[in-house]
Design a protein around this motif. Structure first.
Motif, PDB file in Angstrom:
ATOM      1  N   PHE A  83       0.769  -1.208  -0.195  1.00  0.00           N
ATOM      2  CA  PHE A  83      -0.160   0.198  -0.137  1.00  0.00           C
ATOM      3  C   PHE A  83       0.847   1.194   0.064  1.00  0.00           C
ATOM      4  O   PHE A  83       0.773   2.316  -0.728  1.00  0.00           O
ATOM      5  N   ALA A  84       1.821   1.226   0.841  1.00  0.00           N
ATOM      6  CA  ALA A  84       2.743   2.379   0.790  1.00  0.00           C
ATOM      7  C   ALA A  84       3.534   2.622  -0.484  1.00  0.00           C
ATOM      8  O   ALA A  84       3.745   3.863  -1.006  1.00  0.00           O
ATOM      9  N   SER A  85       3.789   1.447  -1.064  1.00  0.00           N
ATOM     10  CA  SER A  85       4.685   1.689  -2.395  1.00  0.00           C
ATOM     11  C   SER A  85       3.669   2.313  -3.387  1.00  0.00           C
ATOM     12  O   SER A  85       4.197   2.885  -4.162  1.00  0.00           O
ATOM     13  N   ASN A  86       2.396   1.993  -3.163  1.00  0.00           N
ATOM     14  CA  ASN A  86       1.449   2.646  -4.342  1.00  0.00           C
ATOM     15  C   ASN A  86       1.625   4.215  -4.110  1.00  0.00           C
ATOM     16  O   ASN A  86       1.510   4.950  -5.149  1.00  0.00           O
ATOM     17  N   SER A  87       1.505   4.604  -2.834  1.00  0.00           N
ATOM     18  CA  SER A  87       1.730   6.098  -2.745  1.00  0.00           C
ATOM     19  C   SER A  87       3.239   6.715  -3.321  1.00  0.00           C
ATOM     20  O   SER A  87       3.101   7.630  -3.972  1.00  0.00           O
ATOM     21  N   VAL A  88       4.075   6.054  -3.036  1.00  0.00           N
ATOM     22  CA  VAL A  88       5.371   6.619  -3.700  1.00  0.00           C
ATOM     23  C   VAL A  88       5.541   6.297  -5.133  1.00  0.00           C
ATOM     24  O   VAL A  88       6.137   7.307  -5.784  1.00  0.00           O
ATOM     25  N   LEU A  89       4.883   5.095  -5.843  1.00  0.00           N
ATOM     26  CA  LEU A  89       5.316   4.990  -6.979  1.00  0.00           C
ATOM     27  C   LEU A  89       4.177   5.996  -7.761  1.00  0.00           C
ATOM     28  O   LEU A  89       4.649   6.482  -8.796  1.00  0.00           O
ATOM     29  N   ASN A  90       2.975   6.275  -7.359  1.00  0.00           N
ATOM     30  CA  ASN A  90       2.219   7.361  -7.880  1.00  0.00           C
ATOM     31  C   ASN A  90       2.755   8.706  -7.782  1.00  0.00           C
ATOM     32  O   ASN A  90       2.567   9.457  -8.617  1.00  0.00           O
ATOM     33  N   ARG A  91       3.317   9.051  -6.624  1.00  0.00           N
ATOM     34  CA  ARG A  91       3.986  10.430  -6.670  1.00  0.00           C
ATOM     35  C   ARG A  91       4.937  10.433  -7.575  1.00  0.00           C
ATOM     36  O   ARG A  91       5.351  11.491  -8.249  1.00  0.00           O
ATOM     37  N   LEU A  92       5.910   9.467  -7.554  1.00  0.00           N
ATOM     38  CA  LEU A  92       7.084   9.573  -8.404  1.00  0.00           C
ATOM     39  C   LEU A  92       6.701   9.462 -10.054  1.00  0.00           C
ATOM     40  O   LEU A  92       7.363  10.500 -10.755  1.00  0.00           O
ATOM     41  N   ALA A  93       5.579   8.757 -10.379  1.00  0.00           N
ATOM     42  CA  ALA A  93       5.257   9.090 -11.902  1.00  0.00           C
ATOM     43  C   ALA A  93       4.583  10.627 -12.101  1.00  0.00           C
ATOM     44  O   ALA A  93       4.844  10.845 -13.110  1.00  0.00           O
ATOM     45  N   LEU A  94       3.860  11.100 -11.068  1.00  0.00           N
ATOM     46  CA  LEU A  94       3.280  12.397 -11.458  1.00  0.00           C
ATOM     47  C   LEU A  94       4.260  13.405 -11.304  1.00  0.00           C
ATOM     48  O   LEU A  94       4.000  14.486 -12.303  1.00  0.00           O
ATOM     49  N   VAL A  95       5.146  13.566 -10.335  1.00  0.00           N
ATOM     50  CA  VAL A  95       6.234  14.609 -10.027  1.00  0.00           C
ATOM     51  C   VAL A  95       7.273  14.426 -10.922  1.00  0.00           C
ATOM     52  O   VAL A  95       8.054  15.380 -11.637  1.00  0.00           O
ATOM     53  N   ASP A  96       8.132  13.293 -10.768  1.00  0.00           N
ATOM     54  CA  ASP A  96       9.232  13.179 -11.203  1.00  0.00           C
ATOM     55  C   ASP A  96       9.399  12.858 -12.786  1.00  0.00           C
ATOM     56  O   ASP A  96      10.226  13.528 -13.433  1.00  0.00           O
ATOM     57  N   ALA A  97       8.373  11.836 -13.125  1.00  0.00           N
ATOM     58  CA  ALA A  97       8.217  11.387 -14.461  1.00  0.00           C
ATOM     59  C   ALA A  97       7.316  12.262 -15.375  1.00  0.00           C
ATOM     60  O   ALA A  97       7.285  12.336 -16.316  1.00  0.00           O
ATOM     61  N   GLY A  98       6.337  13.120 -14.781  1.00  0.00           N
ATOM     62  CA  GLY A  98       5.741  13.972 -15.351  1.00  0.00           C
ATOM     63  C   GLY A  98       4.454  13.477 -16.020  1.00  0.00           C
ATOM     64  O   GLY A  98       3.844  13.676 -16.983  1.00  0.00           O
ATOM     65  N   MET A  99       4.122  12.385 -15.391  1.00  0.00           N
ATOM     66  CA  MET A  99       2.777  11.445 -15.970  1.00  0.00           C
ATOM     67  C   MET A  99       1.534  12.329 -15.647  1.00  0.00           C
ATOM     68  O   MET A  99       1.581  12.611 -14.509  1.00  0.00           O
ATOM     69  N   GLY A 100       0.507  12.222 -16.371  1.00  0.00           N
ATOM     70  CA  GLY A 100      -0.751  12.650 -16.142  1.00  0.00           C
ATOM     71  C   GLY A 100      -1.585  11.744 -15.237  1.00  0.00           C
ATOM     72  O   GLY A 100      -1.425  10.721 -15.379  1.00  0.00           O
ATOM     73  N   PRO A 101      -2.311  12.079 -14.103  1.00  0.00           N
ATOM     74  CA  PRO A 101      -2.924  11.312 -13.272  1.00  0.00           C
ATOM     75  C   PRO A 101      -4.081  10.320 -14.085  1.00  0.00           C
ATOM     76  O   PRO A 101      -4.097   9.073 -13.525  1.00  0.00           O
TER      77      PRO A 101
END
Length: 273
Positions: A14-32
């Protein structure tokens, strides 16, 4: 001990989901919207493949409550992380889940001890302290609102899972029927899609979401609703650690005090006399 280790593994997922989502949206610039669609599609494919590989015949019937609550959670969760840090988002999410699941326990007439009530109040106080407006350190209200919506969805999803007779198949069907609306939203919004974000979404969908949620449905029938709610409040601490390590997020005094209250409340609720 086996049950305890399974719960710990699920909380890490569950915690990994939060980190992966934040990584994708902020660092990778992926759309939500795109991240949510790829995440759900990956989870649906992985879980359906596992169901088909089993010797027993698959039951592809719709589970409306499970699919609808999963859909609500995914939409709120994915869009909230546009403005929330990984740790703060996880704390808001699972604080809201605690309220939802305690309400479900009361409706189901479960016996809740005064000690557990006291622990829940203390843990919830930590959540309120974190969200209380205080300049730039307070989370964005839009993110809080979206994550609260996600918390309602996940709390209902967890309550539904307490009656799961076949955890793997039930999770697979929830993903299969919740995925089309999420994909439709992504097609309408057409936000950013890139390879780094796509890879993170696949990992989040197939592993930490798909398999993690199947394990959660395996665990839920064996524990009380209030225990399930309180155990999930450990997720923000794990997510915060991941945010500090992978996202260079700052550990503020405000968050440290909120974390101490949440963990203290959990400890008081779960410890036996």
């Amino acid at each position: 001990m086996r049950l305890f280790l399974l719960v710990c593994l699920v909380m890490i997922a569950f915690a990994s989901n939060s980190v992966l989502n934040r990584l994708a949206l902020v660092d990778a610039g992926m759309g939500p919207a795109s991240f949510a669609a790829i995440r759900m599609l990956s989870g649906a494919v992985a879980l359906a493949a596992l169901v088909l590989m089993r010797s027993r015949p698959a039951n592809w019937s719709l589970r409306p409550a499970g699919a609808a609550s999963l859909l609500i959670y995914v939409i709120g969760f994915s869009f909230a992380y546009v403005t929330l840090d990984a740790g703060a988002g996880a704390l808001i999410l699972f604080g809201g889940v605690q309220v939802t699941m305690f309400a479900g326990a009361l409706i189901a007439r479960e016996q809740i001890s005064p000690q557990r009530w006291a622990g829940a109040v203390i843990a919830f106080a930590g959540l309120v302290y974190l969200m209380w407006p205080s300049g730039a350190s307070a989370p964005a209200l839009s993110g809080v609102a979206l994550m609260t919506l996600g918390a309602l969805g996940w709390g209902l999803y967890s309550l539904v899972g307490r009656g799961a007779s076949d955890p793997l198949q039930d999770t697979a069907m929830n993903f299969l029927y919740a995925t089309p609306p999420v994909v439709l939203i992504a097609l309408v919004l057409q936000d950013t899609v890139n390879w780094p974000g796509t890879i993170l979404a696949i990992i989040a969908g197939a592993l930490t979401s798909g398999l993690g949620y199947a394990l959660w449905y395996l665990v839920l029938p064996r524990i009380e609703a209030t225990t399930a709610a309180l155990s999930q409040l450990t997720v923000p601490i794990i997510a915060l650690s991941g945010g500090i390590i992978f996202l260079s997020e700052e550990l503020t005094l405000r968050f440290a005090i909120a974390t101490a209250l949440v963990l203290g409340g959990i400890g008081l609720s779960l410890v036996r006399r």
